[in-house]
Motif scaffolding. Structure first.
Motif, PDB file in Angstrom:
ATOM      1  N   GLN A  57       8.570  -2.573  -7.592  1.00 33.69           N
ATOM      2  CA  GLN A  57       7.682  -1.687  -8.241  1.00 33.69           C
ATOM      3  C   GLN A  57       6.415  -1.409  -7.128  1.00 33.69           C
ATOM      4  OE1 GLN A  57       5.969  -3.298 -11.757  1.00 33.69           O
ATOM      5  NE2 GLN A  57       7.903  -2.610 -12.981  1.00 33.69           N
ATOM      6  N   HIS A  58       6.099  -2.443  -6.473  1.00 34.46           N
ATOM      7  CA  HIS A  58       5.049  -2.565  -5.329  1.00 34.46           C
ATOM      8  C   HIS A  58       5.670  -1.665  -4.313  1.00 34.46           C
ATOM      9  CE1 HIS A  58       2.050  -5.308  -3.197  1.00 34.46           C
ATOM     10  NE2 HIS A  58       1.890  -3.782  -2.897  1.00 34.46           N
ATOM     11  N   SER A  61       5.518   2.050  -5.205  1.00 32.60           N
ATOM     12  CA  SER A  61       4.226   2.298  -5.290  1.00 32.60           C
ATOM     13  C   SER A  61       3.755   2.773  -3.799  1.00 32.60           C
ATOM     14  CB  SER A  61       3.184   1.365  -5.700  1.00 32.60           C
ATOM     15  OG  SER A  61       3.627   0.693  -6.936  1.00 32.60           O
ATOM     16  N   GLU A  62       4.183   1.988  -2.872  1.00 32.21           N
ATOM     17  CA  GLU A  62       3.498   2.186  -1.581  1.00 32.21           C
ATOM     18  C   GLU A  62       4.238   3.797  -1.126  1.00 32.21           C
ATOM     19  OE1 GLU A  62       1.483   0.987   0.391  1.00 32.21           O
ATOM     20  OE2 GLU A  62       1.394  -1.101  -0.377  1.00 32.21           O
ATOM     21  N   GLY A  65       3.074   6.489  -3.121  1.00 34.72           N
ATOM     22  CA  GLY A  65       1.525   6.654  -2.794  1.00 34.72           C
ATOM     23  C   GLY A  65       1.300   7.470  -1.539  1.00 34.72           C
ATOM     24  N   LYS A 123       9.303   1.762 -12.473  1.00 37.26           N
ATOM     25  CA  LYS A 123       7.892   1.936 -12.508  1.00 37.26           C
ATOM     26  C   LYS A 123       7.279   1.963 -11.000  1.00 37.26           C
ATOM     27  CE  LYS A 123       6.236   0.446 -17.324  1.00 37.26           C
ATOM     28  NZ  LYS A 123       7.294  -0.304 -17.642  1.00 37.26           N
ATOM     29  N   TYR A 124       6.266   2.744 -10.885  1.00 39.99           N
ATOM     30  CA  TYR A 124       5.348   2.497  -9.639  1.00 39.99           C
ATOM     31  C   TYR A 124       3.874   2.603 -10.092  1.00 39.99           C
ATOM     32  CZ  TYR A 124       5.559   7.657  -9.973  1.00 39.99           C
ATOM     33  OH  TYR A 124       5.382   8.746 -10.342  1.00 39.99           O
ATOM     34  N   ASP A 146      -7.510   1.947  -2.495  1.00 41.88           N
ATOM     35  CA  ASP A 146      -7.338   0.677  -1.519  1.00 41.88           C
ATOM     36  C   ASP A 146      -8.131  -0.454  -1.745  1.00 41.88           C
ATOM     37  OD1 ASP A 146      -5.003   1.604   0.753  1.00 41.88           O
ATOM     38  OD2 ASP A 146      -6.294   3.423   0.244  1.00 41.88           O
ATOM     39  N   ASN A 152      -6.149  -7.109  -5.410  1.00 39.60           N
ATOM     40  CA  ASN A 152      -4.924  -7.477  -6.182  1.00 39.60           C
ATOM     41  C   ASN A 152      -4.006  -8.144  -5.222  1.00 39.60           C
ATOM     42  OD1 ASN A 152      -1.767  -6.217  -6.653  1.00 39.60           O
ATOM     43  ND2 ASN A 152      -2.525  -6.894  -8.393  1.00 39.60           N
ATOM     44  N   GLN A 153      -4.048  -7.569  -4.070  1.00 38.67           N
ATOM     45  CA  GLN A 153      -2.840  -8.067  -2.960  1.00 38.67           C
ATOM     46  C   GLN A 153      -3.382  -9.327  -2.200  1.00 38.67           C
ATOM     47  OE1 GLN A 153      -1.596  -4.456  -1.089  1.00 38.67           O
ATOM     48  NE2 GLN A 153      -1.192  -3.570  -3.068  1.00 38.67           N
ATOM     49  N   MET A 213      -7.422   1.104 -14.328  1.00 37.95           N
ATOM     50  CA  MET A 213      -5.989   0.746 -14.956  1.00 37.95           C
ATOM     51  C   MET A 213      -5.085   0.183 -13.935  1.00 37.95           C
ATOM     52  SD  MET A 213      -5.719   4.465 -17.128  1.00 37.95           S
ATOM     53  CE  MET A 213      -7.103   5.279 -17.714  1.00 37.95           C
ATOM     54  N   GLY A 216      -3.536  -3.388 -14.434  1.00 36.71           N
ATOM     55  CA  GLY A 216      -2.541  -3.261 -15.457  1.00 36.71           C
ATOM     56  C   GLY A 216      -3.148  -3.620 -16.852  1.00 36.71           C
ATOM     57  N   SER A 222      -0.683  -8.276 -21.557  1.00 34.86           N
ATOM     58  CA  SER A 222       0.074  -8.362 -20.372  1.00 34.86           C
ATOM     59  C   SER A 222       1.307  -9.159 -20.627  1.00 34.86           C
ATOM     60  CB  SER A 222      -0.684  -9.063 -19.257  1.00 34.86           C
ATOM     61  OG  SER A 222       0.158  -9.416 -18.241  1.00 34.86           O
ATOM     62  N   LEU A 223       2.372  -8.735 -20.481  1.00 34.30           N
ATOM     63  CA  LEU A 223       3.616  -9.384 -20.949  1.00 34.30           C
ATOM     64  C   LEU A 223       4.098 -10.359 -19.923  1.00 34.30           C
ATOM     65  CD1 LEU A 223       5.740  -6.094 -21.405  1.00 34.30           C
ATOM     66  CD2 LEU A 223       4.928  -7.436 -23.068  1.00 34.30           C
ATOM     67  N   PHE A 284      -3.403   5.328 -20.043  1.00 34.71           N
ATOM     68  CA  PHE A 284      -2.532   4.483 -19.292  1.00 34.71           C
ATOM     69  C   PHE A 284      -1.024   4.735 -19.941  1.00 34.71           C
ATOM     70  CE2 PHE A 284      -1.072   0.039 -18.607  1.00 34.71           C
ATOM     71  CZ  PHE A 284      -0.922   0.212 -17.057  1.00 34.71           C
TER      72      PHE A 284
HETATM   73  N1  BYC Z   1       0.977   1.136 -12.990  1.00 31.61           N
HETATM   74  O1  BYC Z   1       2.528  -7.673 -18.106  1.00 31.61           O
HETATM   75  P1  BYC Z   1       1.884  -6.896 -17.093  1.00 31.61           P
HETATM   76  C1  BYC Z   1      -1.099   0.593  -3.414  1.00 31.61           C
HETATM   77  C2  BYC Z   1       3.361  -2.521 -15.937  1.00 31.61           C
HETATM   78  S1  BYC Z   1       0.198  -0.087  -4.124  1.00 31.61           S
HETATM   79  C3  BYC Z   1       2.297   1.261 -13.719  1.00 31.61           C
HETATM   80  O2  BYC Z   1       0.442  -7.176 -16.811  1.00 31.61           O
HETATM   81  P2  BYC Z   1       2.441  -7.949 -14.164  1.00 31.61           P
HETATM   82  C4  BYC Z   1      -1.458   1.573  -2.531  1.00 31.61           C
HETATM   83  C5  BYC Z   1       4.098  -3.510 -15.413  1.00 31.61           C
HETATM   84  O3  BYC Z   1       4.930  -3.260 -14.239  1.00 31.61           O
HETATM   85  C6  BYC Z   1      -0.276  -0.563  -5.855  1.00 31.61           C
HETATM   86  N2  BYC Z   1       2.855   0.043 -14.397  1.00 31.61           N
HETATM   87  O4  BYC Z   1       2.775  -6.788 -15.436  1.00 31.61           O
HETATM   88  C7  BYC Z   1      -0.154   2.328  -2.037  1.00 31.61           C
HETATM   89  C8  BYC Z   1       4.925  -4.075 -16.728  1.00 31.61           C
HETATM   90  O5  BYC Z   1       5.950  -3.231 -17.059  1.00 31.61           O
HETATM   91  P3  BYC Z   1       7.626  -3.655 -16.916  1.00 31.61           P
HETATM   92  C9  BYC Z   1       0.721  -1.260  -6.670  1.00 31.61           C
HETATM   93  C10 BYC Z   1       2.156  -1.003 -14.552  1.00 31.61           C
HETATM   94  O6  BYC Z   1       3.484  -7.548 -13.425  1.00 31.61           O
HETATM   95  C11 BYC Z   1      -0.551   3.138  -1.319  1.00 31.61           C
HETATM   96  C12 BYC Z   1       4.082  -3.824 -17.908  1.00 31.61           C
HETATM   97  O7  BYC Z   1       3.077  -2.779 -17.387  1.00 31.61           O
HETATM   98  N3  BYC Z   1       0.392  -2.657  -6.350  1.00 31.61           N
HETATM   99  O8  BYC Z   1      -2.225  -0.047  -3.948  1.00 31.61           O
HETATM  100  O9  BYC Z   1       2.310  -9.311 -14.679  1.00 31.61           O
HETATM  101  C13 BYC Z   1      -1.756   3.506  -0.835  1.00 31.61           C
HETATM  102  C14 BYC Z   1       3.121  -4.700 -18.302  1.00 31.61           C
HETATM  103  O10 BYC Z   1       2.217  -5.144 -17.344  1.00 31.61           O
HETATM  104  C15 BYC Z   1       0.479  -1.013 -14.265  1.00 31.61           C
HETATM  105  C16 BYC Z   1       1.260  -3.708  -6.805  1.00 31.61           C
HETATM  106  O11 BYC Z   1       2.342  -3.212  -7.141  1.00 31.61           O
HETATM  107  C17 BYC Z   1       0.332  -0.047 -13.219  1.00 31.61           C
HETATM  108  N4  BYC Z   1      -0.990   0.102 -12.918  1.00 31.61           N
HETATM  109  O12 BYC Z   1       1.057  -7.309 -13.615  1.00 31.61           O
HETATM  110  C18 BYC Z   1      -2.906   2.811  -1.502  1.00 31.61           C
HETATM  111  C19 BYC Z   1       0.944  -5.047  -6.589  1.00 31.61           C
HETATM  112  N5  BYC Z   1       0.145  -2.228 -14.405  1.00 31.61           N
HETATM  113  O13 BYC Z   1       7.715  -4.362 -15.386  1.00 31.61           O
HETATM  114  C20 BYC Z   1      -2.705   1.918  -2.210  1.00 31.61           C
HETATM  115  C21 BYC Z   1       1.941  -6.147  -7.128  1.00 31.61           C
HETATM  116  C22 BYC Z   1       0.996  -2.775 -15.187  1.00 31.61           C
HETATM  117  O14 BYC Z   1       7.523  -4.945 -17.549  1.00 31.61           O
HETATM  118  N6  BYC Z   1       2.137  -5.979  -8.546  1.00 31.61           N
HETATM  119  N7  BYC Z   1       2.115  -2.092 -15.457  1.00 31.61           N
HETATM  120  O15 BYC Z   1       8.135  -2.697 -17.158  1.00 31.61           O
HETATM  121  C23 BYC Z   1       1.197  -6.721  -9.407  1.00 31.61           C
HETATM  122  O16 BYC Z   1       0.272  -7.375  -9.047  1.00 31.61           O
HETATM  123  C24 BYC Z   1       1.399  -6.751 -10.850  1.00 31.61           C
HETATM  124  O17 BYC Z   1       2.874  -6.239 -10.850  1.00 31.61           O
HETATM  125  C25 BYC Z   1       0.479  -6.049 -11.792  1.00 31.61           C
HETATM  126  C26 BYC Z   1       0.974  -5.903 -13.222  1.00 31.61           C
HETATM  127  C27 BYC Z   1      -0.839  -6.651 -11.444  1.00 31.61           C
HETATM  128  C28 BYC Z   1       0.423  -4.455 -11.139  1.00 31.61           C
END
Ligand code: BYC
Length: 332
Positions: A57-58, A61-62, A65, A123-124, A146, A152-153, A213, A216, A222-223, A284
């Motif tokens: 998903q990350h 998103s990139e 993005g 998802k993204y 960013d 977050n990152q 948003m 998350g 949060s699941l 959201f």
């Molecule tokens: N958008 O249990 P939760 C960037 C989904 S790149 C869409 O809290 P988790 C950039 C979640 O996936 C930004 N979906 O989940 C790039 C889950 O669905 P599934 C991306 C979202 O994983 C270019 C459900 O909701 N960053 O910044 O514990 C230019 C339940 O959520 C969102 C990353 O990917 C959302 N906003 O926590 C500029 C960072 N939020 O999979 C900038 C890595 C939640 O069950 N990811 N969902 O179907 C993470 O840190 C975590 O996955 C999250 C969510 C904090 C995003």
């Protein structure tokens, strides 16, 4: 005889699950000791699946993005701005590639992940389903999107899975440059003409809530947070990171002389935090369900790019095959 065979099978199954339980306990002990888990190490299947989900998903998103910003490369107001934006968008493509590579170490094929994105199954980040209407949006994305991404990152650089943690180190360094270029655009606009300042304010008004948003759903909804925290994939909860972002960003808006689009925002002396108003979680959920302002455009654009790039993939594969055959002939 039959009963004995059954008993033997049950005994094996029990021994196997005792073995699995011991392995899972040893795995958790390594995580608790802050050891890095590497691709060939034992890992519970659910840990592997969680990582594939989050890392892919990350990566998506990139890649998605790149679209809202790529839209402004030809319209950037100066050569310097154009060069910086071009570099930023290229960095994002690179981040997507490191992340797909990190996901591949978990035994999943990149083609499969890309297919999930293109078919709309994966998802993204919700944030990339909003449009970039003016040049100020490029400033707001750098500063806020960013900025939220870094918040977050940075903790992901300490994620328990080695390849993801290592990819995040470089990504975070580049995100920090992206955040600064965005803030500098906002600073220039907010110190410019009244019209330019109004454009910066309008961008802040439109991007603020969708940025909140990005972190998350609220912790209670949060699941995956509980398991991801236990496995040290996540180091902070969604709400904790959201609060850190608000606390860091509100003073930056004050330096810009821009008003935060939240009438309920106030500083709480007792906790030392900014208290913010209610987030529209219905919006959201709508965006996640595919009904945001740009979801369809984004998927259409990615599908077109994938189809247009088919000849490049074919040529690269043909070249690799030619090189392999030549090496085989040399070795014979
Ligand atoms: N958008 O249990 P939760 C960037 C989904 S790149 C869409 O809290 P988790 C950039 C979640 O996936 C930004 N979906 O989940 C790039 C889950 O669905 P599934 C991306 C979202 O994983 C270019 C459900 O909701 N960053 O910044 O514990 C230019 C339940 O959520 C969102 C990353 O990917 C959302 N906003 O926590 C500029 C960072 N939020 O999979 C900038 C890595 C939640 O069950 N990811 N969902 O179907 C993470 O840190 C975590 O996955 C999250 C969510 C904090 C995003």
């Amino acid at each position: 005889m039959y009963t004995q065979a059954l008993n033997a099978r049950e005994a094996v199954a029990q021994a196997l699950s005792a073995d699995d339980t011991a392995k899972a306990a040893a795995f958790q002990a390594r995580v608790d000791d802050e050891e890095r888990i590497e691709p060939n190490d034992f890992m519970p299947e659910a840990y592997r699946r969680t990582l594939v989900r989050q890392i892919s998903q990350h990566a998506h998103s990139e890649i998605v993005g790149m679209l809202p910003e790529g839209n402004w490369i030809t319209r950037a107001p100066s050569l310097k701005r154009k060069a910086a934006l071009l570099a930023k968008v290229q960095d994002e493509g690179g981040h997507g590639l490191y992340l797909y590579a990190a996901a591949e170490t978990l035994g999943v094929a990149r083609e499969e992940l890309v297919e999930q994105l293109l078919s709309g199954k994966a998802k993204y980040s919700s944030i990339f389903n909003y449009p970039t209407l003016t040049w100020a949006d490029i400033g707001a994305i750098g500063w806020l999107v960013d900025g939220a991404a870094i918040m977050n990152q940075i903790p992901l650089c300490r994620c328990s899975y080695g390849p993801y943690a290592r990819a995040m180190i470089r990504i975070c360094k580049e995100e920090s440059f992206h955040q600064r270029q965005g803030y500098e655009i906002m600073l220039t606009l907010s110190r410019g003409t009244a019209e330019q300042k109004a454009m910066a304010q309008d961008a802040l008004d439109r991007w603020w809530w969708p940025c909140l948003m990005m972190f998350g759903p609220p912790d209670g909804e949060s699941l995956h947070s509980d398991t991801s925290t236990r496995w040290k994939i996540k180091r902070f909860s969604n709400d904790e990171l959201r609060q850190k972002f608000v606390d860091a960003t509100v003073p930056q808006a004050a330096v810009l002389g821009l008003a935060m689009p939240d009438p309920e925002l106030r500083f709480d002396e007792a906790t030392g935090h900014w208290v913010y108003g209610a987030i529209d979680w219905d919006e959201f959920r709508r965006v996640l369900a595919g009904d945001g302002p740009c979801n369809r455009d984004r998927l259409r654009a990615r599908n077109k790019a994938h189809a247009d790039g088919a000849w490049v993939r074919e040529a690269a594969l043909a070249f690799a095959e030619k090189r392999r055959a030549a090496e085989e002939k040399r070795a014979a």
